[in-house]
Scaffold this motif. Structure first.
Motif, PDB file in Angstrom:
ATOM      1  N   LYS A 195      -4.525  -0.356   9.422  1.00  0.00           N
ATOM      2  CA  LYS A 195      -4.720  -2.478   8.903  1.00  0.00           C
ATOM      3  C   LYS A 195      -3.421  -2.442   9.784  1.00  0.00           C
ATOM      4  CE  LYS A 195      -7.696  -0.849   4.650  1.00  0.00           C
ATOM      5  NZ  LYS A 195      -6.664  -1.069   3.130  1.00  0.00           N
ATOM      6  N   ARG A 204      -7.154  -6.534   3.043  1.00  0.00           N
ATOM      7  CA  ARG A 204      -7.300  -5.921   1.990  1.00  0.00           C
ATOM      8  C   ARG A 204      -8.460  -4.773   2.571  1.00  0.00           C
ATOM      9  NH1 ARG A 204      -4.404  -6.216  -2.078  1.00  0.00           N
ATOM     10  NH2 ARG A 204      -3.594  -7.432  -2.520  1.00  0.00           N
ATOM     11  N   ALA A 208       0.662  -1.272  -0.089  1.00  0.00           N
ATOM     12  CA  ALA A 208      -0.393  -0.212   0.349  1.00  0.00           C
ATOM     13  C   ALA A 208       0.679   1.040   0.081  1.00  0.00           C
ATOM     14  CB  ALA A 208      -1.005   0.068   1.068  1.00  0.00           C
ATOM     15  N   ASN A 231       0.213  -6.613   4.139  1.00  0.00           N
ATOM     16  CA  ASN A 231      -0.057  -6.787   2.282  1.00  0.00           C
ATOM     17  C   ASN A 231      -1.202  -8.307   2.265  1.00  0.00           C
ATOM     18  OD1 ASN A 231       2.255  -4.727   2.173  1.00  0.00           O
ATOM     19  ND2 ASN A 231       3.091  -6.885   0.909  1.00  0.00           N
ATOM     20  N   SER A 232      -1.461  -8.803   2.395  1.00  0.00           N
ATOM     21  CA  SER A 232      -2.689 -10.149   2.203  1.00  0.00           C
ATOM     22  C   SER A 232      -3.807  -9.590   2.585  1.00  0.00           C
ATOM     23  CB  SER A 232      -2.265 -11.090   3.151  1.00  0.00           C
ATOM     24  OG  SER A 232      -2.250 -10.835   4.519  1.00  0.00           O
TER      25      SER A 232
END
Length: 159
Positions: A115, A159, A31, A156-157
């Motif tokens: 996140k 969403r 991201a 990264n996994s």
């Protein structure tokens, strides 16, 4: 020093210690990398204009230094005025660009931080760590104790 004291106060049974580079986890995430590319596109034209202004100002300054004695007073004053205008314009546009970029960076961080915190929490829970130390407080660490990559992969996994 505080880290050493914290380690010394741990019971002998505490075995699960990890190190986390929070900033690296943030900056190395997909991201953040996407944001960097997008920001480059978004602010690229403004940056190019700044570079052009800087080059024009340098050209004027060099001409004044090189040809100053040869030029008439009127032309020299005209060059000095043009140089000052370019310098003011550069400062103004530079300030605007820095403010816009800082605002954009803050917005990205506001979106990504929850996140990242969630990814950190998931890795910590999965590893059942007794102690996690910020990487900046550690001189050296064995790679198997650094959970930064795990956090990046978890982030990264998501969403």
């Amino acid at each position: 020093m505080m880290s050493v004291m914290a380690l010394a106060s741990l019971p002998a049974a505490a075995q699960s210690i990890a190190v986390l580079d929070y900033q690296m986890a943030l900056l190395e995430s997909e991201a953040a990398k996407r944001y960097s590319v997008d920001a480059e596109k978004k602010f690229g034209n403004q940056l190019q204009r700044l570079q052009n202004l800087e080059a024009e100002a340098k050209r004027l300054q060099e001409r004044m230094q090189r040809d100053g004695e040869k030029l008439g007073q009127t032309e020299l004053e005209k060059l000095e005025l043009e140089f000052r205008q370019k310098a003011r314009e550069f400062q103004s546009q530079s300030r605007e660009l820095n403010e816009a970029k800082a605002k954009s960076d803050r917005e990205m961080l506001e979106q990504l931080k929850p996140k990242l915190d969630s990814a950190v929490e998931a890795v910590l829970k999965a590893g059942n760590y007794d102690l996690v130390i910020d990487r900046s407080a550690v001189v050296d660490v064995k790679p198997n104790l650094d959970i930064t990559r795990q956090v990046i992969e978890r982030l990264n996994s998501m969403r």
